[in-house]
Scaffold this active site. Sequence first.
Site, PDB file in Angstrom:
ATOM      1  N   LYS A  24       0.921  -1.832  -0.083  1.00  0.00           N
ATOM      2  CA  LYS A  24       0.171  -0.380  -0.008  1.00  0.00           C
ATOM      3  C   LYS A  24       1.044   0.861  -0.206  1.00  0.00           C
ATOM      4  O   LYS A  24       0.489   2.553  -0.555  1.00  0.00           O
ATOM      5  CB  LYS A  24      -1.030  -0.337   0.978  1.00  0.00           C
ATOM      6  CG  LYS A  24      -2.553   0.746   1.164  1.00  0.00           C
ATOM      7  CD  LYS A  24      -3.054   0.323   1.804  1.00  0.00           C
ATOM      8  CE  LYS A  24      -2.792   0.724   3.102  1.00  0.00           C
ATOM      9  NZ  LYS A  24      -3.078   1.854   4.082  1.00  0.00           N
ATOM     10  N   SER A  25       2.189   1.589   0.999  1.00  0.00           N
ATOM     11  CA  SER A  25       2.547   2.207   1.004  1.00  0.00           C
ATOM     12  C   SER A  25       3.140   2.622   0.044  1.00  0.00           C
ATOM     13  O   SER A  25       3.043   3.967  -0.921  1.00  0.00           O
ATOM     14  CB  SER A  25       3.638   2.503   1.404  1.00  0.00           C
ATOM     15  OG  SER A  25       3.412   1.714   3.049  1.00  0.00           O
ATOM     16  N   ARG A  29       3.332   5.555  -3.248  1.00  0.00           N
ATOM     17  CA  ARG A  29       4.012   6.440  -3.730  1.00  0.00           C
ATOM     18  C   ARG A  29       4.274   6.800  -5.016  1.00  0.00           C
ATOM     19  O   ARG A  29       4.490   7.555  -5.303  1.00  0.00           O
ATOM     20  CB  ARG A  29       5.124   6.295  -2.690  1.00  0.00           C
ATOM     21  CG  ARG A  29       5.517   6.839  -1.334  1.00  0.00           C
ATOM     22  CD  ARG A  29       6.526   6.042  -0.872  1.00  0.00           C
ATOM     23  NE  ARG A  29       6.416   5.800   0.679  1.00  0.00           N
ATOM     24  CZ  ARG A  29       5.303   6.625   1.350  1.00  0.00           C
ATOM     25  NH1 ARG A  29       4.583   5.634   1.863  1.00  0.00           N
ATOM     26  NH2 ARG A  29       5.278   6.686   2.940  1.00  0.00           N
ATOM     27  N   GLY A  94      -4.310   7.985   5.522  1.00  0.00           N
ATOM     28  CA  GLY A  94      -3.961   9.196   6.165  1.00  0.00           C
ATOM     29  C   GLY A  94      -2.718   9.191   5.457  1.00  0.00           C
ATOM     30  O   GLY A  94      -2.013  10.036   5.153  1.00  0.00           O
ATOM     31  N   GLN A 169       5.101   9.500   7.141  1.00  0.00           N
ATOM     32  CA  GLN A 169       4.057  10.099   6.325  1.00  0.00           C
ATOM     33  C   GLN A 169       3.969  11.788   6.236  1.00  0.00           C
ATOM     34  O   GLN A 169       5.012  12.303   6.201  1.00  0.00           O
ATOM     35  CB  GLN A 169       2.708   9.883   7.047  1.00  0.00           C
ATOM     36  CG  GLN A 169       2.024   8.779   6.165  1.00  0.00           C
ATOM     37  CD  GLN A 169       0.862   8.462   7.010  1.00  0.00           C
ATOM     38  OE1 GLN A 169       0.182   8.906   7.886  1.00  0.00           O
ATOM     39  NE2 GLN A 169      -0.030   7.559   6.818  1.00  0.00           N
ATOM     40  N   ASP A 322       2.228  -1.323  11.924  1.00  0.00           N
ATOM     41  CA  ASP A 322       0.840  -1.255  11.497  1.00  0.00           C
ATOM     42  C   ASP A 322       0.507  -2.878  11.537  1.00  0.00           C
ATOM     43  O   ASP A 322      -0.921  -3.316  11.470  1.00  0.00           O
ATOM     44  CB  ASP A 322       0.846  -1.518   9.768  1.00  0.00           C
ATOM     45  CG  ASP A 322       0.938   0.301   9.475  1.00  0.00           C
ATOM     46  OD1 ASP A 322       0.047   1.154  10.116  1.00  0.00           O
ATOM     47  OD2 ASP A 322       1.270   0.908   8.314  1.00  0.00           O
ATOM     48  N   ARG A 353      -5.567   2.542  17.383  1.00  0.00           N
ATOM     49  CA  ARG A 353      -6.075   1.173  17.923  1.00  0.00           C
ATOM     50  C   ARG A 353      -6.111   0.065  19.468  1.00  0.00           C
ATOM     51  O   ARG A 353      -5.897  -1.196  19.883  1.00  0.00           O
ATOM     52  CB  ARG A 353      -4.624   0.194  16.798  1.00  0.00           C
ATOM     53  CG  ARG A 353      -5.611   0.818  15.413  1.00  0.00           C
ATOM     54  CD  ARG A 353      -4.371  -0.058  14.305  1.00  0.00           C
ATOM     55  NE  ARG A 353      -5.090   0.109  12.966  1.00  0.00           N
ATOM     56  CZ  ARG A 353      -4.420   0.308  12.205  1.00  0.00           C
ATOM     57  NH1 ARG A 353      -2.901   0.107  11.843  1.00  0.00           N
ATOM     58  NH2 ARG A 353      -5.234   0.711  11.459  1.00  0.00           N
TER      59      ARG A 353
HETATM   60  C1  S3P Z   1       2.669   5.091   6.337  1.00  0.00           C
HETATM   61  C2  S3P Z   1       3.309   5.316   7.813  1.00  0.00           C
HETATM   62  C3  S3P Z   1       2.455   4.913   8.538  1.00  0.00           C
HETATM   63  C4  S3P Z   1       1.777   3.558   8.789  1.00  0.00           C
HETATM   64  C5  S3P Z   1       0.677   4.306   7.522  1.00  0.00           C
HETATM   65  C6  S3P Z   1       1.082   4.116   6.312  1.00  0.00           C
HETATM   66  C7  S3P Z   1       2.900   5.325   4.938  1.00  0.00           C
HETATM   67  O1  S3P Z   1       2.044   5.958   9.523  1.00  0.00           O
HETATM   68  O2  S3P Z   1       1.204   3.393   9.799  1.00  0.00           O
HETATM   69  O3  S3P Z   1       0.097   2.871   7.724  1.00  0.00           O
HETATM   70  O4  S3P Z   1       2.700   5.323   4.070  1.00  0.00           O
HETATM   71  O5  S3P Z   1       4.333   6.582   5.436  1.00  0.00           O
HETATM   72  P1  S3P Z   1       2.740   7.193   9.940  1.00  0.00           P
HETATM   73  O6  S3P Z   1       3.432   7.606   9.298  1.00  0.00           O
HETATM   74  O7  S3P Z   1       1.582   7.984  10.493  1.00  0.00           O
HETATM   75  O8  S3P Z   1       3.432   6.296  11.039  1.00  0.00           O
END
Ligand code: S3P
Length: 435
Positions: A24-25, A29, A94, A169, A322, A353
């Site tokens: 997903k991350s 990107r 997020g 993030q 996560d 959570r």
């Molecule tokens: C993510 C960073 C993490 C993670 C989220 C994905 C990312 O969040 O928990 O599921 O893709 O950069 P945080 O940056 O708030 O820790």
Amino acid sequence: MKNITILKNNQAFDLVCTDIAPDKSISHRCAMFSLLSDKPSKISNFLLGEDTLNSLNIAKQLGATIKREGGEVEITPPSKFGEPDDILDCGNAGTGMRLYAGLLAGTSGSFVLTGDKYLRHRPMKRVVQPLRSIGAEIDGREEGNLAPLCIRGSRLVPFRYKSPIDSAQIKSALILAGLHATGTSYYKETSLSRDHTERMLSGMGANVKKIDDLHSGKFGWIEIEPLSKPLDPLEMRVPADPSSGFFFAVGAAITPNAKVVIKNVTLNPTRIGAYKALESMGAKIEYIQKENLYEPIGDISVAYNGKLNAITVESNIAWLIDELPALSIAMAVAEGTSEIKNAKELRVKESDRIATVVNGLNACGVETLEVEDGYSVIGGEIKSATINSHGDHRIAMSFAIAGLLDGMIIEDVACIDTSFPNFFDILSQITEIKK
Ligand code: S3P
């Protein structure tokens, strides 16, 4: 509200997962960083989850041309970002909202980022405040803390920012803003969070690098040079998501004589902390690296190895943040009391959570002790219960996996589509599910 019943699994399994959801991350990107090139990027195995499709759609609203067949995506960036004639909807993500805020803060135009009812209640000040301090014009409810966020792209000044939170993030938002600043910027976090942004952007030719020069006094900082020309396009296959694979890793670790192999997953150290934790609880885990594309990629095999031991998790929390809900299921059947500390970030994820895991475990007959920045889990047995996901995909999937032991009803499972649309297809290979 869509509910699902997982029946108790009565036998060992030996599962080879070639279809764990793409990361997903990295998919987010890919959608965003393609916009920084002047040539088409070609991505295969893009995650077709709601969150990442929203990021792709936003790229389109900003002027990109998207050709997509399944997970094969070609993203042709616009010569100049367009000013979208509608709001940009990040859904539940997020990552989508915070990274786009960083990208758009220094891009000329007016943009409104919004999301679903859960995302609209998650804190945005963590990116809005440092972005404002370098000249960004961003507003939102509660003085800019809550979406919808209104952004008017403006001239950004170079920065030197030490983040109070280890968050990929926040780091990524600031790096993206730094690419559009008027000079060299520096960013620092206390301990490294996932580093896909640094790896991918520098692979595309951006000057984003770690500074390890002790003499400069900038040890541990990331240096970000503003873009002087468009970046090279991306050409990559997105690896499987270790966070999604981890549900099945826990399934194998708690089911006598079970084994799972998660194929073609990223082995980036910042992403496999939970596997290391499960290994130190006693599961048999092997990592087989096969290639390196921006980051190491390979297979992870996880096998049952007897009853698990309790563990205390308190450092490098960003490396397994996560996976803590799923790891808590392993803790619930381990010998002894496990503890999670220094994890107050869990309170501001897709749900709180700490509360959702603790309440869910209690409903399953597991004793816990909740504190502000974590919780203890007293190992024993997990009993069948009815668990509400609270709209949080990882809560739904963690308790679905717990259902392998004594069955489980999960209420409100639609959220799973944000990150792992084929989760139940894989789960149904090891136990019976009633939809
Ligand atoms: C993510 C960073 C993490 C993670 C989220 C994905 C990312 O969040 O928990 O599921 O893709 O950069 P945080 O940056 O708030 O820790």
